[in-house]
Design a protein around this motif. Structure first.
Motif, PDB file in Angstrom:
ATOM      1  N   LEU A  61       7.397  13.431   6.358  1.00  0.00           N
ATOM      2  CA  LEU A  61       7.607  12.922   4.995  1.00  0.00           C
ATOM      3  C   LEU A  61       6.349  13.019   4.144  1.00  0.00           C
ATOM      4  O   LEU A  61       6.371  12.660   2.961  1.00  0.00           O
ATOM      5  CB  LEU A  61       8.067  11.456   5.053  1.00  0.00           C
ATOM      6  N   GLN A  62       5.265  13.492   4.749  1.00  0.00           N
ATOM      7  CA  GLN A  62       4.021  13.670   4.001  1.00  0.00           C
ATOM      8  C   GLN A  62       4.270  14.611   2.824  1.00  0.00           C
ATOM      9  O   GLN A  62       4.924  15.632   2.938  1.00  0.00           O
ATOM     10  CB  GLN A  62       2.941  14.241   4.924  1.00  0.00           C
ATOM     11  N   ASN A  63       3.758  14.236   1.668  1.00  0.00           N
ATOM     12  CA  ASN A  63       3.905  15.037   0.443  1.00  0.00           C
ATOM     13  C   ASN A  63       5.348  15.112  -0.060  1.00  0.00           C
ATOM     14  O   ASN A  63       5.731  16.062  -0.742  1.00  0.00           O
ATOM     15  CB  ASN A  63       3.348  16.452   0.632  1.00  0.00           C
ATOM     16  N   HIS A  64       6.135  14.109   0.306  1.00  0.00           N
ATOM     17  CA  HIS A  64       7.469  14.002  -0.288  1.00  0.00           C
ATOM     18  C   HIS A  64       7.302  13.912  -1.809  1.00  0.00           C
ATOM     19  O   HIS A  64       6.398  13.232  -2.302  1.00  0.00           O
ATOM     20  CB  HIS A  64       8.189  12.755   0.252  1.00  0.00           C
ATOM     21  N   PRO A  65       8.131  14.570  -2.610  1.00  0.00           N
ATOM     22  CA  PRO A  65       7.911  14.641  -4.058  1.00  0.00           C
ATOM     23  C   PRO A  65       7.932  13.303  -4.784  1.00  0.00           C
ATOM     24  O   PRO A  65       7.321  13.177  -5.857  1.00  0.00           O
ATOM     25  CB  PRO A  65       9.050  15.542  -4.547  1.00  0.00           C
ATOM     26  N   SER A  66       8.615  12.275  -4.263  1.00  0.00           N
ATOM     27  CA  SER A  66       8.694  11.017  -5.008  1.00  0.00           C
ATOM     28  C   SER A  66       8.487   9.770  -4.157  1.00  0.00           C
ATOM     29  O   SER A  66       8.350   8.673  -4.700  1.00  0.00           O
ATOM     30  CB  SER A  66      10.052  10.906  -5.708  1.00  0.00           C
ATOM     31  N   LEU A  67       8.463   9.917  -2.841  1.00  0.00           N
ATOM     32  CA  LEU A  67       8.366   8.756  -1.958  1.00  0.00           C
ATOM     33  C   LEU A  67       7.073   7.993  -2.215  1.00  0.00           C
ATOM     34  O   LEU A  67       5.980   8.554  -2.162  1.00  0.00           O
ATOM     35  CB  LEU A  67       8.432   9.209  -0.497  1.00  0.00           C
ATOM     36  N   SER A  68       7.192   6.689  -2.525  1.00  0.00           N
ATOM     37  CA  SER A  68       5.999   5.897  -2.835  1.00  0.00           C
ATOM     38  C   SER A  68       5.704   4.822  -1.800  1.00  0.00           C
ATOM     39  O   SER A  68       4.550   4.480  -1.584  1.00  0.00           O
ATOM     40  CB  SER A  68       6.139   5.237  -4.214  1.00  0.00           C
ATOM     41  N   LYS A  69       6.742   4.295  -1.128  1.00  0.00           N
ATOM     42  CA  LYS A  69       6.501   3.240  -0.127  1.00  0.00           C
ATOM     43  C   LYS A  69       7.429   3.416   1.062  1.00  0.00           C
ATOM     44  O   LYS A  69       8.614   3.710   0.898  1.00  0.00           O
ATOM     45  CB  LYS A  69       6.724   1.846  -0.732  1.00  0.00           C
ATOM     46  N   VAL A  70       6.859   3.217   2.263  1.00  0.00           N
ATOM     47  CA  VAL A  70       7.646   3.205   3.499  1.00  0.00           C
ATOM     48  C   VAL A  70       7.316   1.912   4.237  1.00  0.00           C
ATOM     49  O   VAL A  70       6.143   1.598   4.469  1.00  0.00           O
ATOM     50  CB  VAL A  70       7.333   4.420   4.391  1.00  0.00           C
ATOM     51  N   SER A 112       2.262  -1.047  14.794  1.00  0.00           N
ATOM     52  CA  SER A 112       1.243  -1.485  15.748  1.00  0.00           C
ATOM     53  C   SER A 112       0.290  -0.372  16.161  1.00  0.00           C
ATOM     54  O   SER A 112      -0.724  -0.635  16.799  1.00  0.00           O
ATOM     55  CB  SER A 112       1.916  -2.079  16.994  1.00  0.00           C
ATOM     56  N   GLU A 113       0.615   0.866  15.822  1.00  0.00           N
ATOM     57  CA  GLU A 113      -0.237   1.997  16.205  1.00  0.00           C
ATOM     58  C   GLU A 113      -1.479   2.064  15.333  1.00  0.00           C
ATOM     59  O   GLU A 113      -1.426   1.816  14.127  1.00  0.00           O
ATOM     60  CB  GLU A 113       0.544   3.311  16.084  1.00  0.00           C
ATOM     61  N   GLU A 114      -2.583   2.418  15.931  1.00  0.00           N
ATOM     62  CA  GLU A 114      -3.833   2.609  15.207  1.00  0.00           C
ATOM     63  C   GLU A 114      -3.994   4.085  14.890  1.00  0.00           C
ATOM     64  O   GLU A 114      -3.823   4.942  15.757  1.00  0.00           O
ATOM     65  CB  GLU A 114      -5.017   2.118  16.046  1.00  0.00           C
ATOM     66  N   SER A 115      -4.316   4.367  13.651  1.00  0.00           N
ATOM     67  CA  SER A 115      -4.502   5.767  13.257  1.00  0.00           C
ATOM     68  C   SER A 115      -5.371   5.825  12.014  1.00  0.00           C
ATOM     69  O   SER A 115      -5.294   4.956  11.138  1.00  0.00           O
ATOM     70  CB  SER A 115      -3.137   6.426  12.978  1.00  0.00           C
ATOM     71  N   ASN A 116      -6.209   6.858  11.964  1.00  0.00           N
ATOM     72  CA  ASN A 116      -7.039   7.078  10.784  1.00  0.00           C
ATOM     73  C   ASN A 116      -6.359   7.997   9.774  1.00  0.00           C
ATOM     74  O   ASN A 116      -6.905   8.281   8.709  1.00  0.00           O
ATOM     75  CB  ASN A 116      -8.390   7.697  11.192  1.00  0.00           C
ATOM     76  N   ALA A 117      -5.188   8.470  10.132  1.00  0.00           N
ATOM     77  CA  ALA A 117      -4.472   9.391   9.246  1.00  0.00           C
ATOM     78  C   ALA A 117      -3.974   8.653   7.999  1.00  0.00           C
ATOM     79  O   ALA A 117      -3.581   7.484   8.056  1.00  0.00           O
ATOM     80  CB  ALA A 117      -3.299  10.024   9.981  1.00  0.00           C
ATOM     81  N   SER A 118      -4.003   9.345   6.881  1.00  0.00           N
ATOM     82  CA  SER A 118      -3.493   8.772   5.630  1.00  0.00           C
ATOM     83  C   SER A 118      -2.231   9.503   5.216  1.00  0.00           C
ATOM     84  O   SER A 118      -2.026  10.665   5.578  1.00  0.00           O
ATOM     85  CB  SER A 118      -4.551   8.881   4.529  1.00  0.00           C
ATOM     86  N   PHE A 119      -1.400   8.818   4.462  1.00  0.00           N
ATOM     87  CA  PHE A 119      -0.150   9.397   4.006  1.00  0.00           C
ATOM     88  C   PHE A 119      -0.151   9.478   2.477  1.00  0.00           C
ATOM     89  O   PHE A 119      -0.915   8.776   1.804  1.00  0.00           O
ATOM     90  CB  PHE A 119       1.036   8.554   4.482  1.00  0.00           C
ATOM     91  N   SER A 120       0.722  10.307   1.957  1.00  0.00           N
ATOM     92  CA  SER A 120       0.840  10.430   0.498  1.00  0.00           C
ATOM     93  C   SER A 120       1.574   9.241  -0.099  1.00  0.00           C
ATOM     94  O   SER A 120       1.603   9.071  -1.313  1.00  0.00           O
ATOM     95  CB  SER A 120       1.587  11.729   0.142  1.00  0.00           C
ATOM     96  N   PHE A 121       2.174   8.415   0.739  1.00  0.00           N
ATOM     97  CA  PHE A 121       2.876   7.215   0.286  1.00  0.00           C
ATOM     98  C   PHE A 121       2.172   5.991   0.855  1.00  0.00           C
ATOM     99  O   PHE A 121       1.351   6.099   1.786  1.00  0.00           O
ATOM    100  CB  PHE A 121       4.345   7.242   0.741  1.00  0.00           C
ATOM    101  N   VAL A 122       2.498   4.827   0.315  1.00  0.00           N
ATOM    102  CA  VAL A 122       1.939   3.573   0.821  1.00  0.00           C
ATOM    103  C   VAL A 122       2.734   3.158   2.054  1.00  0.00           C
ATOM    104  O   VAL A 122       3.959   3.073   2.011  1.00  0.00           O
ATOM    105  CB  VAL A 122       2.012   2.463  -0.242  1.00  0.00           C
TER     106      VAL A 122
END
Length: 460
Positions: free
Chosen positions: A414-423, A432-442
């Motif tokens: 879902l990364q770079n989905h054209p309109s998705l703003s929050k999941v 609960s998972e730890e990750s340094n990855a960022s997403f295009s949505f909140v």
């Protein structure tokens, strides 16, 4: 010791002015209820016109005293005053005509109608003085206002661009719009209350009956500012407490302009103004939450069919075709029931399948909803393996996956989905998972904890 009597009597004008209106209208009603040669109500009509004339005389005297002691400009009250005296004289004249005749004189209904017209015009001018000329116009639709020759420009108040506000002419583009919206209805060329006109810089400099209201470089010594910060109950507070009050930001802008020198050649950026102070006035570009396209609304029969099948179905907002569909009363909903939603495939903008029996297979069907904006799949058997299929729903903004088995890795499609703003992924492996990855949505994971307060340890 009795100097207060005349000013006090003048302030009774708004009360006294209603007496002749009520009494005279009562008399005119009796005139029209009486037949041509009927005299049953004649004595009552005579008394109504006599008392109406006396009440009109008292009202005219109190109005003149209010003009004398309250600072109204003669230009703003003269026609109201003259019409008031004319109405009073007409009342006495009609009384005199009835007194010298044992029956109704010729054309008496026409003369009574003329008195009503006089009352209406006199009252209208009085209302203009009290509430401003646009008091009855403001509630009308914009098109009707423009048809009547009125403009909404002054009522708009201060609106600033987000970019380039520093270059705005401080007085013309900032201070004057504030004055137009909050002060000009009482201080204009036709209604110069206190002999003050705030419709232009030149007339502002002229001041009012108490002299100058602007001392450049000294806001505290300028009545234009000092009266704004007086307590509302103070008779010198401006605007009057029954009128629209200035926002604190508007008052600060006026103060800063005066302290800057109170000239017309300064720019807004010349003052020590921060963007935060201007935030309430920046132009707001509203982006519609739901798709900005037109679709035909469902018929009443189709809505009833959805509800009969167990769905909760309502419009998301009035005057809209978009539907909110929920299975809150249909927990047994599964993929096999999808056909029941097909009649609303174009109208569904909000779909809540939380707590139902759906699995990943439902995503094949969900992607056929082109206008879906909010999707809730909480507490379902969604594993997340097919979430990438939601990429095709170009209007999707909020996705709820709380209490599912979705992982962070399964959200990557879902990364770079054209309109998705929050999941939302509360109480899921992703939360609960730890990750340094960022997403295009909140990514809303929940698990928020408030900091402990000292009162938490107090034993009551």
């Amino acid at each position: 010791m009795i100097d207060f009597v005349f000013p006090l009597f003048g302030r009774f004008h708004p009360i006294l002015v209603h007496l002749p209106i009520g009494i005279l209208l009562f008399g005119v009603v009796l005139v029209f209820l009486s037949k041509k040669r009927e005299t049953a109500h004649l004595q009552s009509i005579r008394l109504a016109f006599l008392l109406g004339g006396l009440a009109g005389l008292l009202s005219s005297i109190s109005g003149f005293l209010q003009y004398q002691y309250e600072g109204f400009a003669w230009d703003s009250v003269q026609f109201h005053f003259i019409l008031g005296l004319t109405t009073t004289a007409a009342s006495f004249w009609l009384y005199y005509e009835l007194r010298k005749n044992a029956a109704f004189p010729d054309h008496f209904r026409l003369k009574s109608s003329a008195l009503v017209v006089l009352l209406m015009f006199t009252g209208h001018l009085g209302g203009n003085i009290t509430h401003g000329e646009t008091y009855l116009i403001e509630p009308l639709p914009t098109g009707i206002q423009e048809l009547l020759g009125y403009s909404n420009e002054e009522a708009k108040g201060l609106v600033l661009p987000v970019q380039g506000w520093e270059e705005l002419a401080y007085f013309e583009q900032v201070v004057q719009p504030i004055l137009n919206q909050n002060c000009k209805s009482c201080h204009n060329p036709r209604n110069k209350k206190g002999d003050l006109d705030l419709s232009s810089y030149e007339t502002l400099l002229t001041g009012g009956e108490d002299g100058s209201i602007l001392t450049g470089g000294n806001s505290e010594a300028s009545a234009l500012f000092s009266r704004l910060i007086l307590p509302k109950d103070d008779e010198d507070h401006m605007p009057p407490k029954e009128k629209r009050q200035l926002q604190k930001e508007e008052i600060e802008l006026i103060k800063a302009w005066i302290d800057l020198g109170g000239k017309t050649d300064s720019k807004l950026g010349d003052a020590d103004i921060h963007a935060e102070l201007l935030e309430p006035f920046f132009e707001k570009v509203e982006i519609p939450f739901y798709p900005n396209v037109s679709v035909a609304p469902l018929s009443e029969e189709q809505l009833k069919e959805l509800k009969a099948n167990g769905f909760f179905a309502e419009l998301v907002e009035k005057e809209s075709s978009w539907l909110m569909v929920s299975c809150v009363n249909f927990p047994q909903f599964s993929e096999s029931d999808w056909a029941k939603l097909k009649i609303a495939s174009q109208q569904i903008a909000f779909l809540d399948l939380s707590g139902t029996q759906v699995t990943d297979q439902i995503l094949d069907s969900i992607q056929t909803l082109p206008n879906l904006t909010v999707l809730k799949l909480n507490q379902t058997a969604i594993s997340g393996e097919k979430l990438g299929e939601l990429q095709s729903i170009s209007n999707l903004k909020n996705l709820y996956l709380n209490q599912t088995q979705v992982t962070l890795e399964q959200l990557r499609p879902l990364q770079n989905h054209p309109s998705l703003s929050k999941v939302f992924v509360f109480d899921s492996p992703a939360s609960s998972e730890e990750s340094n990855a960022s997403f295009s949505f909140v990514l809303e994971k929940g698990n928020y904890q408030l900091p402990p307060l000292p009162t938490d340890t107090i034993v009551y």
